[in-house]
Enzyme design. Structure first.
Site, PDB file in Angstrom:
ATOM      1  N   THR A  43       2.574   3.206  -7.030  1.00  0.00           N
ATOM      2  CA  THR A  43       2.638   3.682  -5.658  1.00  0.00           C
ATOM      3  C   THR A  43       1.936   5.038  -5.622  1.00  0.00           C
ATOM      4  OG1 THR A  43       4.101   4.108  -3.752  1.00  0.00           O
ATOM      5  CG2 THR A  43       4.909   4.795  -5.924  1.00  0.00           C
ATOM      6  N   ILE A  64       0.866  -1.180   0.000  1.00  0.00           N
ATOM      7  CA  ILE A  64       0.000   0.000   0.000  1.00  0.00           C
ATOM      8  C   ILE A  64       0.894   1.219   0.000  1.00  0.00           C
ATOM      9  CG2 ILE A  64      -1.763   1.305   1.245  1.00  0.00           C
ATOM     10  CD1 ILE A  64      -1.458  -2.248   2.220  1.00  0.00           C
ATOM     11  N   CYS A  65       0.624   2.156  -0.912  1.00  0.00           N
ATOM     12  CA  CYS A  65       1.354   3.414  -0.952  1.00  0.00           C
ATOM     13  C   CYS A  65       2.860   3.161  -1.114  1.00  0.00           C
ATOM     14  CB  CYS A  65       1.022   4.226   0.286  1.00  0.00           C
ATOM     15  SG  CYS A  65       1.460   5.976   0.215  1.00  0.00           S
ATOM     16  N   THR A  66       3.684   3.798  -0.294  1.00  0.00           N
ATOM     17  CA  THR A  66       5.140   3.668  -0.429  1.00  0.00           C
ATOM     18  C   THR A  66       5.671   2.341   0.069  1.00  0.00           C
ATOM     19  OG1 THR A  66       5.443   4.809   1.679  1.00  0.00           O
ATOM     20  CG2 THR A  66       5.529   6.153  -0.325  1.00  0.00           C
TER      21      THR A  66
END
Length: 324
Positions: A130, A110-112
């Site tokens: 990302t 998730i995300c970074t």
């Protein structure tokens, strides 16, 4: 679990976190899995050393020791957040991720958290995404990763990566749908008052939002009106008349305050509107073009090639493929 659904063995889901994690990267997917059925998933949070740790917003969380998490697990998800650089620099963080990913049925970020998967070599040769603000850096630091900054999540084989923050919930809903079917995913989405699963190919960042807002009224209000009325007559003469300015003065003021010409702004707004319709409706390309203010399908195609870098038909096909 919905009444009448059959009971299945619990699927083990491990969410890997770190000091400075974005809280919603963890809590959002966790709640999706819980709402889909607490009797369907065995959830645990793990971090280096275990014990309490803080999210980037100061939320105190608790976790198991990552080094003591043992196979087999079904799903390994790595959250993101401001502390990702420190986490990725720690072999005690990356090593267990690589070990657990080797036997997990599927792996995601998730995300970074994508940086952790990349550091572990899990994204080499794969398409991934990302948070839009970190895509350029991910591509620069990990050139073997095919970074796609557009979708809210990407599936490449058994590896999943999602865009920032709330996109983790979209990814979790997609995983629930894979496991338990669309009915269960819709149930979880309704319980959490979420959009019923945005497909993965949907754009994570509005092109119109990249353009700065005008410094003052009436141009700022005019920008909002343009976004709400892409099919209207948006010629310079008509826009100037709406704000009671001469066309010449209007064009100069708009370019100075917004950072682009009125024509370019209108084009990007119309492309954004067309993207949404291509994502969400079965309308023909000609009808979408008319609905979004393009003079013809060919005109829309030229604008798509200039801004999105692919023709509308290919964009729709890619979107549907990514969201399948």
């Amino acid at each position: 679990m919905l009444e009448g659904d059959s009971v299945v063995a619990k699927r083990s889901v491990v969410l890997v976190c770190f000091e400075g994690v974005q809280g919603l990267d963890l809590v959002g997917p966790w709640e999706v899995f819980v709402e889909a059925g607490a009797d369907q998933y065995a959830l645990r949070v793990a971090t280096v050393g275990g014990g309490p740790f803080l999210s980037s917003s100061g939320l105190r969380l608790s976790a198991d020791d990552l080094s003591r998490v043992r196979e087999p697990i079904d799903t390994l998800l790595v959250a993101g957040g401001q502390g990702i650089d420190t986490a990725v620099a720690n072999p005690a963080f990356v090593g267990p991720i690589k070990r657990l990913a080797a036997t997990a049925r599927r792996v995601g970020s998730i995300c970074t958290g994508a940086f952790a998967l990349a550091a572990a070599g899990l994204l080499n040769g794969r398409r991934a995404t990302t948070h839009w603000g970190w895509c350029e850096r991910l591509a620069r630091e990990y050139p073997l990763v095919a970074v796609d900054p557009d979708p809210i999540f990407v599936k490449d084989g058994n590896v999943y990566t999602s865009a920032g923050v709330t996109a983790g919930m979209d990814l979790a809903l997609a995983l629930v749908e894979e496991d338990l079917g669309r009915k269960a995913a819709m149930w979880a989405a309704r319980r959490l008052v979420l959009f019923v699963r945005r497909p993965g190919g949907q754009a994570q960042f509005s092109a119109a939002l990249e353009l700065q807002a005008a410094d003052r009224e009436p141009l700022r209000d005019l920008q909002a009106w343009i976004v709400a009325n892409p099919a209207a007559d948006l010629s310079v003469d008509n826009l100037a008349a709406r704000v009671h300015m001469s066309p010449r003065n209007f064009a100069r003021a708009f370019a100075r305050q917004v950072g682009t010409t009125p024509a370019r702004y209108v084009e990007r707004v119309r492309v954004e509107a067309a993207r949404r319709r291509l994502e969400e409706s079965p309308d023909t390309l000609e009808l979408v073009a008319a609905q979004c203010g393009f003079g013809s399908g060919n005109s829309m195609r030229r604008s798509f090639l200039r801004i999105v870098k692919v023709p509308p038909a290919d964009y729709r096909a890619r979107f549907r493929s990514a969201g399948s």
